[in-house]
Design a protein around this motif. Structure first.
Motif, PDB file in Angstrom:
ATOM      1  N   ALA A 261       0.813  -1.221   0.000  1.00 31.72           N
ATOM      2  CA  ALA A 261       0.000   0.000   0.000  1.00 31.72           C
ATOM      3  C   ALA A 261       0.846   1.270   0.000  1.00 31.72           C
ATOM      4  O   ALA A 261       0.551   2.228  -0.723  1.00 31.72           O
ATOM      5  N   TYR A 264       2.216   3.292  -3.137  1.00 24.12           N
ATOM      6  CA  TYR A 264       1.380   4.164  -3.951  1.00 24.12           C
ATOM      7  C   TYR A 264       1.335   5.597  -3.413  1.00 24.12           C
ATOM      8  O   TYR A 264       0.604   6.433  -3.946  1.00 24.12           O
ATOM      9  N   ASP A 265       2.151   5.866  -2.401  1.00 24.45           N
ATOM     10  CA  ASP A 265       2.254   7.231  -1.884  1.00 24.45           C
ATOM     11  C   ASP A 265       3.212   8.081  -2.708  1.00 24.45           C
ATOM     12  O   ASP A 265       3.311   9.286  -2.496  1.00 24.45           O
ATOM     13  N   GLU A 348      -4.058   0.096 -11.565  1.00 23.17           N
ATOM     14  CA  GLU A 348      -3.113   0.812 -10.702  1.00 23.17           C
ATOM     15  C   GLU A 348      -1.685   0.340 -10.928  1.00 23.17           C
ATOM     16  O   GLU A 348      -0.732   1.126 -10.795  1.00 23.17           O
ATOM     17  N   LYS A 352       1.208   2.744 -12.124  1.00 23.64           N
ATOM     18  CA  LYS A 352       2.410   2.860 -11.287  1.00 23.64           C
ATOM     19  C   LYS A 352       3.678   2.799 -12.135  1.00 23.64           C
ATOM     20  O   LYS A 352       4.568   3.642 -12.005  1.00 23.64           O
ATOM     21  N   THR A 578     -10.181  -0.575  -3.376  1.00 24.95           N
ATOM     22  CA  THR A 578      -8.789  -0.389  -2.961  1.00 24.95           C
ATOM     23  C   THR A 578      -7.911  -0.054  -4.158  1.00 24.95           C
ATOM     24  O   THR A 578      -7.080   0.860  -4.108  1.00 24.95           O
ATOM     25  N   LYS A 579      -8.115  -0.787  -5.250  1.00 26.32           N
ATOM     26  CA  LYS A 579      -7.302  -0.556  -6.441  1.00 26.32           C
ATOM     27  C   LYS A 579      -7.622   0.806  -7.065  1.00 26.32           C
ATOM     28  O   LYS A 579      -6.736   1.507  -7.546  1.00 26.32           O
ATOM     29  N   ARG A 582      -5.906   3.558  -5.054  1.00 23.62           N
ATOM     30  CA  ARG A 582      -4.471   3.620  -5.339  1.00 23.62           C
ATOM     31  C   ARG A 582      -4.213   4.294  -6.684  1.00 23.62           C
ATOM     32  O   ARG A 582      -3.263   5.072  -6.829  1.00 23.62           O
ATOM     33  N   LYS A 585      -4.752   8.061  -6.290  1.00 28.59           N
ATOM     34  CA  LYS A 585      -3.657   8.675  -5.538  1.00 28.59           C
ATOM     35  C   LYS A 585      -2.469   8.947  -6.454  1.00 28.59           C
ATOM     36  O   LYS A 585      -1.841  10.013  -6.398  1.00 28.59           O
TER      37      LYS A 585
END
Length: 648
Positions: A261, A264-265, A348, A352, A578-579, A582, A585
């Protein structure tokens, strides 16, 4: 005398003349005519000036509009003619040839195609003869105009993130407006291949003609369940080796990376240390109980199934920072034409990797990639800083909503599983998901000091000393036995504990013989049984059990069902929310850094459309199209990336 009469007559005539003059001076007849003539002259001059002003404004507007169009055409890097001649042609065709042919008219041209930018500046100072102006001494009015246009290819970095999930193999109507009995000659992936190739060729069109060579790079990131990195990417982003593949097992070493998790910040992916390699086989969650897994035939970890954590498809690998349109987009032989479909949708993960290849933090990793042009690794290393000099673009396409991705956490991949067997190394007998009571199988938990072994057969925890084995051993028993001679002279045996079948005489008298007698017997011997670790490798590769099944067996000693134990052992994201979170974000962070995000939802459900709308850089950056219109969307994006604009 008549002198007096003459004087009187003269005085009378003088008096009459004075009266007429006085009457004339007092007469007001005709006075308005003079005023009207004055007003008419003023109106004539004013109207004339207004007409001249309208004429000059019309001329100025014509000049401005003409030179605006002219500089746009002349500044375009696709324009091969002399920019000055282009401007003059526009003026001539607009009826302004006298300006174009004036020796003093000289458009200013800066830059060149080879430099990747061109700016054209035009200033016109026209003098329009007036019609009524001479009444006031004004013989002409100025109809000036000035404009400037510029097109600059500059540095462009693009990440093309493409959905290659299984649904992309669906045939779609040739006519997007068709709803019944539609002709479906192509699948979405076929439309995508054509659209993506055209996009690449359009973006590189200038470079192919010598414009801004070495300024444009495109990274292609195909994604489905996961993102297959391939050898090019792994030069900069190596993967961990915390497990091995047994030769002949049928499994391939995965070439995907796992994230958690917190990853993804940030847009960054740090390749200084190996990334966690995705587990081989299937770590999907098939059910919550061993019974469900068995009854639904979902215990297998079959190397041939499509439910792999990381599909072994080298043709779908990531291509980092390419400047070679032929390699990417050549018909039939190019990379894009070789893309294949399979798996689920992990938007995601594609996002990414696409953004990581635009982030300057990847510069050290890109420098290690031999497939990347030396100009991008050495001359001006990429990705370039967020300094305004480089246009960074993410093009994100999907035909579906986020689904799931799955892997096994480190620590549950290789080495001892905790399951142990007294039957031999990696031997489990009949032990399995539907027969967990097989004898000789235990689970070891060192934290349970007094009774650290769970006995599957009885469902109890026992001490090490309780794990015994019984063996049969042969022992030789000996005794001294005798014979005596009876009254009839016969030798008879006295009682002998071991029998008399194997005796050796050791002494004798006339009445007594002595023997050593032997007997071999078999006895049961109970000792502590040896116990052997059963490795995860054996469970996954030899028994071919998937993670969900192994979790059920590992969780049984603790009263946990397969699903609960799976959650402790898996690195899986199965929830769409959740995906989606992410993905959003990442998009928010990218837009904050000035990255332009174009999104394309192709025949997508509402959840995917909402996600891509939120991720895009704005309404004009989001496209919702049907499969056969993919080319239109990609063409529009390509045109936007190489936009031409007036600069003042």
């Amino acid at each position: 005398m008549k002198l007096g009469s003459r004087d009187g007559k003269a005085r009378g005539e003088k008096a009459r003349g004075g009266g007429m003059l006085r009457r004339l001076l007092r007469n007001e007849d005709g006075a308005l005519i003079i005023l009207s003539l004055q007003i008419f002259l003023f109106m004539l001059i004013t109207t004339g000036i207004a007409i001249d002003l309208v004429r000059v404004e019309e001329r100025r507007t014509l000049i401005q509009n003409t030179i605006d169009r002219a500089v746009l055409a002349a500044a375009s890097l696709s324009q091969k003619r002399d920019p000055k001649l282009v401007v003059k042609d526009y003026l001539t065709k607009a009826g302004l040839g006298y300006i174009a042919n004036d020796a003093s008219f000289n458009p200013k041209v800066e830059g060149s195609i080879a430099q990747g930018w061109r700016r054209v500046t035009v200033e016109v100072d026209d003098k329009m003869p007036t019609i009524f102006g001479p009444l006031l001494g004004v013989n002409s009015l100025a109809a000036a105009g000035d404009t400037q246009a510029m097109q600059a290819v500059g540095n462009v970095e693009i990440s093309l993130v493409l959905d290659i999930s299984g649904s992309m193999d669906t045939a779609v109507p040739d006519n997007p407006d068709c709803t019944y009995n539609c002709v479906k000659s192509k699948t979405r992936i076929q439309h995508l291949r054509e659209a993506a190739k055209t996009f690449v060729n359009t973006v590189f069109a200038s470079a192919n003609g010598g414009v801004a060579a070495g300024r444009t790079s495109i990274s292609v990131v195909p994604y489905s369940t996961n993102v297959y990195l391939g050898p090019e990417m792994q030069e900069g982003f190596p993967l961990s080796n915390d497990f091995t593949i047994t030769p002949g097992s049928g499994y391939a070493m995965p070439q995907c990376a796992d994230f958690v998790a917190s990853d993804y910040d940030t847009l960054q992916i740090d390749g200084k240390t190996p990334l966690t390699r995705t587990m081989y086989g299937s770590s999907y969650k098939y059910g919550d109980t061993l019974g469900t897994l068995v009854s639904n035939n979902n215990t297998g970890n079959n190397p041939a199934q499509v439910w792999h954590n990381c599909l072994d498809t080298v043709q779908n690998r990531v291509i980092p920072l390419s400047d070679d349109p032929a390699f990417l987009a050549a018909d039939t032989t190019g990379f894009i034409d070789k893309l294949t479909v399979s798996g689920s949708t992990s938007i995601e993960l594609g996002t990414k990797w696409g953004l990581a290849l635009l982030d300057p933090s990847a510069r050290d990793e890109v420098a290690k990639m031999s497939s990347v042009s030396s100009s991008f690794r050495e001359t001006k290393p990429r990705p370039i800083d967020y300094d305004g000099d480089t246009m960074k673009v993410l093009v994100l396409m999907t035909d579906g909503e986020n689904q799931y991705n799955f892997s096994t956490l480190p620590g549950f991949r290789s080495g001892p599983s905790g399951i142990m067997s007294t039957l031999g190394v990696d031997t489990l007998g009949s032990f399995g998901p539907s027969a967990t009571t097989a004898s000789g199988i235990y689970y070891h938990d060192a934290s349970k000091t007094s009774a650290p072994y769970y006995k599957y057969e009885t469902g109890t925890w026992v001490a090490r000393s309780a794990i015994t084995k019984t063996t049969q051993e042969q022992q030789v028993q000996t005794a001294t036995c005798t014979q005596y001679k009876n009254s009839w002279g016969q030798w008879k045996w006295n009682s002998c504990s071991v029998g008399t079948s194997n005796c050796t005489q050791i002494s004798a008298t006339s009445t007594l013989r002595t023997y050593t007698c032997k007997k071999t017997v078999t006895i049961d011997v109970v000792t502590e049984a040896p116990i052997y670790d059963v490795s995860y490798d054996h469970l996954y590769q030899v028994k071919n059990w998937n993670l969900n099944t192994v979790a059920g067996l590992v969780g049984k000693p603790y009263g946990r069902n397969a699903g609960a134990q799976y959650d402790l052992m898996a690195n899986s994201v199965l929830a769409r929310d959740t995906k989606d979170a992410r993905t959003k974000k990442l998009c928010t962070a990218a837009k904050a850094k000035g990255i332009y995000i174009f999104t394309i939802a192709t025949d997508a459900p509402s959840a995917a459309k909402t996600l891509l709308q939120d991720c895009s850089s704005g309404p004009s950056y989001y496209y919702a199209v049907q499969g056969s219109n993919l080319s239109t969307a990609f063409a529009s994006i390509a045109a936007s990336i190489s936009s031409l604009r007036l600069t003042n």
